[in-house]
Design an enzyme around this catalytic site. Structure first.
Site, PDB file in Angstrom:
ATOM      1  N   ALA A  29       0.824  -1.203   0.000  1.00  0.00           N
ATOM      2  CA  ALA A  29       0.000   0.000   0.000  1.00  0.00           C
ATOM      3  C   ALA A  29       0.867   1.266   0.000  1.00  0.00           C
ATOM      4  O   ALA A  29       2.023   1.244   0.412  1.00  0.00           O
ATOM      5  CB  ALA A  29      -0.890  -0.008   1.242  1.00  0.00           C
TER       6      ALA A  29
ATOM      7  N   SER B  83      -1.848  -2.781  -5.027  1.00  0.00           N
ATOM      8  CA  SER B  83      -2.692  -2.776  -3.824  1.00  0.00           C
ATOM      9  C   SER B  83      -3.977  -1.983  -4.071  1.00  0.00           C
ATOM     10  O   SER B  83      -3.956  -0.937  -4.730  1.00  0.00           O
ATOM     11  CB  SER B  83      -1.907  -2.122  -2.677  1.00  0.00           C
ATOM     12  OG  SER B  83      -2.768  -1.841  -1.604  1.00  0.00           O
TER      13      SER B  83
ATOM     14  N   LEU C 100      -7.238  -7.161  -3.753  1.00  0.00           N
ATOM     15  CA  LEU C 100      -8.550  -6.667  -3.336  1.00  0.00           C
ATOM     16  C   LEU C 100      -8.764  -6.825  -1.832  1.00  0.00           C
ATOM     17  O   LEU C 100      -8.510  -7.899  -1.271  1.00  0.00           O
ATOM     18  CB  LEU C 100      -9.640  -7.460  -4.072  1.00  0.00           C
ATOM     19  CG  LEU C 100     -11.073  -6.971  -3.863  1.00  0.00           C
ATOM     20  CD1 LEU C 100     -11.318  -5.664  -4.618  1.00  0.00           C
ATOM     21  CD2 LEU C 100     -12.076  -8.035  -4.337  1.00  0.00           C
ATOM     22  N   TYR C 101      -9.268  -5.751  -1.211  1.00  0.00           N
ATOM     23  CA  TYR C 101      -9.853  -5.845   0.130  1.00  0.00           C
ATOM     24  C   TYR C 101     -11.359  -5.718  -0.022  1.00  0.00           C
ATOM     25  O   TYR C 101     -11.831  -4.926  -0.842  1.00  0.00           O
ATOM     26  CB  TYR C 101      -9.340  -4.724   1.037  1.00  0.00           C
ATOM     27  CG  TYR C 101      -7.936  -4.948   1.533  1.00  0.00           C
ATOM     28  CD1 TYR C 101      -7.618  -6.088   2.244  1.00  0.00           C
ATOM     29  CD2 TYR C 101      -6.931  -4.018   1.302  1.00  0.00           C
ATOM     30  CE1 TYR C 101      -6.330  -6.314   2.701  1.00  0.00           C
ATOM     31  CE2 TYR C 101      -5.646  -4.224   1.763  1.00  0.00           C
ATOM     32  CZ  TYR C 101      -5.351  -5.379   2.460  1.00  0.00           C
ATOM     33  OH  TYR C 101      -4.092  -5.595   2.916  1.00  0.00           O
TER      34      TYR C 101
ATOM     35  N   THR D   2      -7.176 -10.645  -0.728  1.00  0.00           N
ATOM     36  CA  THR D   2      -6.418 -10.851   0.513  1.00  0.00           C
ATOM     37  C   THR D   2      -7.360 -11.336   1.603  1.00  0.00           C
ATOM     38  O   THR D   2      -8.369 -10.683   1.905  1.00  0.00           O
ATOM     39  CB  THR D   2      -5.718  -9.540   0.927  1.00  0.00           C
ATOM     40  OG1 THR D   2      -4.834  -9.175  -0.129  1.00  0.00           O
ATOM     41  CG2 THR D   2      -4.925  -9.706   2.215  1.00  0.00           C
TER      42      THR D   2
ATOM     43  N   ARG E  17       0.387  -3.342  15.012  1.00  0.00           N
ATOM     44  CA  ARG E  17       1.755  -2.932  14.668  1.00  0.00           C
ATOM     45  C   ARG E  17       2.157  -1.794  15.598  1.00  0.00           C
ATOM     46  O   ARG E  17       1.698  -0.650  15.443  1.00  0.00           O
ATOM     47  CB  ARG E  17       1.809  -2.510  13.209  1.00  0.00           C
ATOM     48  CG  ARG E  17       1.336  -3.638  12.288  1.00  0.00           C
ATOM     49  CD  ARG E  17       0.806  -3.124  11.001  1.00  0.00           C
ATOM     50  NE  ARG E  17       0.176  -4.201  10.233  1.00  0.00           N
ATOM     51  CZ  ARG E  17      -0.268  -4.050   8.995  1.00  0.00           C
ATOM     52  NH1 ARG E  17      -0.136  -2.890   8.381  1.00  0.00           N
ATOM     53  NH2 ARG E  17      -0.836  -5.056   8.382  1.00  0.00           N
TER      54      ARG E  17
ATOM     55  N   LYS F 148      -5.001 -14.686  -1.329  1.00  0.00           N
ATOM     56  CA  LYS F 148      -3.673 -14.348  -0.798  1.00  0.00           C
ATOM     57  C   LYS F 148      -3.744 -14.384   0.722  1.00  0.00           C
ATOM     58  O   LYS F 148      -4.541 -13.634   1.313  1.00  0.00           O
ATOM     59  CB  LYS F 148      -3.274 -12.941  -1.272  1.00  0.00           C
ATOM     60  CG  LYS F 148      -2.012 -12.388  -0.641  1.00  0.00           C
ATOM     61  CD  LYS F 148      -1.668 -11.033  -1.231  1.00  0.00           C
ATOM     62  CE  LYS F 148      -0.366 -10.481  -0.681  1.00  0.00           C
ATOM     63  NZ  LYS F 148      -0.479  -9.920   0.662  1.00  0.00           N
TER      64      LYS F 148
ATOM     65  N   HIS G   1       1.401 -12.116   5.089  1.00  0.00           N
ATOM     66  CA  HIS G   1       1.305 -10.656   4.996  1.00  0.00           C
ATOM     67  C   HIS G   1       2.612 -10.001   5.463  1.00  0.00           C
ATOM     68  O   HIS G   1       2.606  -8.939   6.090  1.00  0.00           O
ATOM     69  CB  HIS G   1       0.123 -10.167   5.831  1.00  0.00           C
ATOM     70  CG  HIS G   1      -0.581  -8.978   5.269  1.00  0.00           C
ATOM     71  ND1 HIS G   1      -1.822  -9.038   4.705  1.00  0.00           N
ATOM     72  CD2 HIS G   1      -0.220  -7.663   5.185  1.00  0.00           C
ATOM     73  CE1 HIS G   1      -2.195  -7.829   4.315  1.00  0.00           C
ATOM     74  NE2 HIS G   1      -1.229  -6.980   4.589  1.00  0.00           N
TER      75      HIS G   1
ATOM     76  N   GLY H  13       9.722 -12.625   3.098  1.00  0.00           N
ATOM     77  CA  GLY H  13      11.125 -12.834   3.449  1.00  0.00           C
ATOM     78  C   GLY H  13      12.035 -13.225   2.305  1.00  0.00           C
ATOM     79  O   GLY H  13      13.194 -13.572   2.544  1.00  0.00           O
TER      80      GLY H  13
ATOM     81  N   ARG I  72       8.610  -5.681   0.717  1.00  0.00           N
ATOM     82  CA  ARG I  72       9.418  -4.535   1.174  1.00  0.00           C
ATOM     83  C   ARG I  72      10.583  -4.180   0.263  1.00  0.00           C
ATOM     84  O   ARG I  72      10.858  -2.976   0.089  1.00  0.00           O
ATOM     85  CB  ARG I  72       9.910  -4.795   2.597  1.00  0.00           C
ATOM     86  CG  ARG I  72       8.771  -4.823   3.626  1.00  0.00           C
ATOM     87  CD  ARG I  72       9.303  -5.148   5.007  1.00  0.00           C
ATOM     88  NE  ARG I  72       8.253  -5.283   6.007  1.00  0.00           N
ATOM     89  CZ  ARG I  72       7.559  -6.396   6.216  1.00  0.00           C
ATOM     90  NH1 ARG I  72       7.775  -7.470   5.476  1.00  0.00           N
ATOM     91  NH2 ARG I  72       6.635  -6.445   7.161  1.00  0.00           N
TER      92      ARG I  72
END
Ligand SMILES: Cc1cc2nc3c(=O)[nH]c(=O)nc-3n(C[C@H](O)[C@H](O)[C@H](O)COP(=O)(O)O)c2cc1C
Ligand SMILES: CCCCCCC(=O)C(=O)O
Length: 364
Positions: free
Chosen positions: A81, A108, A129-130, A156, A165, A232, A256, A289, A311
């Site tokens: 995002a 995203s 998609l959310y 997702t 977080r 996902k 995620h 990862g 990332r």
């Protein structure tokens, strides 16, 4: 003289010095104690490669297909995002880099650039998609994506609520006011403002995202979409079987990036379980990862058709926009090419389960 970047980690080190706290913590963090976040990378170190030698590796091809579409390498771009916090060109730069390297980009739902504006060129693009409480807003996203040439929807399924977080709560995360969640500007859902004693993101999710998310939503998305639908966020054989039964076209094994439920296993540790349950009926992909060409090799050996990077794309964007993402993709693709050469594989279909071993782990 500046030192050349030699690994994906070097892109992250640059971002650590360069990004503001609000964005850096949002991009970097995982949920709670970040145990899964760390495990995602560490688990790759417990998988060892069994190389074959004397196999003429003078020509090695990384090319493959996903859902029938050709890509130059099994290394694709995961949805992340709000990429314009990393670089002013954000998602557009990522899309151009993906196209230059003939790989797939997943956009995203929460991009800071509109679906239509990212649909440049001929690269393979999927929309993540959310499911919003507002079902019509969700339907419009699917329709806009297919009308703009996106070729799959990645739903997702691990985010009915936002993971906790801690850095974002401390920072009271907010989307900088000059940016918007661009796909929702005309629907009054485009701002993520600061919240009292909370991450603005968590507050936004609680107010907008449908926490009743269940398998009937998968059927609903399939009924709206005229393009393939993937899920996902699958981590178990049980859910993988249900996904196949639901008729989805693919599974992304994902936690995620360690940002949702902390202490779930690393994705590479559950990949084989999921692939066995699926038994070749649909394609299985992995994210989480992946930082080395050898990681990609291991994921392919354990059954993934392709992998997705999260990332590292943000760090590369921050480093040098579109060219930074191309440089990062070239680096990990060359690492994969070398790993394949040294393990005696000249194409991705040559990479098999027999090319890896996991000491002290009973075979499934
Ligand atoms: C900053 C950030 C934003 C993300 N945004 C989304 C998103 O909008 N939708 C989604 O399905 N996953 C999202 N993810 C998860 C990624 O798609 C992916 O699963 C994860 O980043 C892979 O792990 P990696 O970062 O270790 O490569 C996000 C991850 C990060 C780090
Ligand atoms: C419905 C949850 C939205 C999360 C927004 C972006 C994201 O996935 C993240 O990890 O952050």
């Amino acid at each position: 003289m500046t030192k050349p970047l030699v690994s994906l980690d070097d892109f992250e080190q640059h971002a650590l010095r360069n990004l503001d706290r609000n964005a850096l913590d949002y991009y970097r963090s995982g949920a709670q104690d970040m145990i899964t976040l760390r495990e995602n990378q560490r688990a790759f170190d417990r998988v060892f490669i069994r190389p074959r030698v004397l196999r003429d590796v003078s020509t090695v091809s990384l090319s493959t297909t996903i859902l029938g579409q050709h890509i130059a390498s099994p290394i694709c771009i995961a949805p992340t995002a709000m990429q314009r916090m990393a670089h002013p060109d954000g998602e557009l730069a990522t899309a151009r880099a993906a196209e230059r390297r003939s790989t797939c980009m997943v956009l995203s739902s929460w991009s800071t650039t509109r679906i239509e504006d990212v649909a440049v060129g001929s690269g393979v693009k999927w929309l993540q998609l959310y499911v919003y409480k507002d079902r019509e807003a969700t339907r419009r996203l699917i329709e806009r994506a297919q009308d703009s040439g996106y070729t799959a929807i990645a739903l997702t399924v691990d985010t009915p609520f936002l993971g906790r977080r801690l850095p974002d709560i401390r920072n009271r995360f907010r989307l900088p006011p000059h940016l918007t969640m661009a796909n929702f500007v005309d629907q009054g859902k485009a701002q993520v403002g600061a919240a009292d004693n909370a991450s603005g993101l968590a507050a936004y999710v609680a107010s907008q995202i449908d926490p009743t998310l269940n398998w009937s939503h998968v059927q609903w998305v399939k009924s709206v979409a005229r393009i393939p639908v993937l899920v996902k966020g699958i981590l178990t054989a049980e859910d993988a079987r249900l996904a196949v039964d639901a008729g989805v076209d693919g599974i992304i094994v994902s936690n995620h990036g360690g940002r949702q439920l902390d202490t779930v296993p690393a994705t590479i540790d559950v990949l084989e379980e999921v692939c066995r349950a699926v038994d070749g009926r649909i394609e299985v992909y992995l994210d989480g990862g992946v930082r080395r060409g050898t990681d990609v090799f291991k994921a392919l050996a354990l059954g993934a058709r392709a992998v997705f990077l999260g990332r590292p794309v943000l760090w590369a964007l921050n480093y040098n926009g579109e060219d930074g993402v191309v440089e990062m993709l070239d680096m990990i693709n060359e690492e994969l090419r070398l790993a394949m050469s040294l393990a005696g594989c000249i194409s991705v279909t040559d990479i098999t389960r027999s090319h890896v071993t996991i000491p002290n782990q009973p075979r499934l």
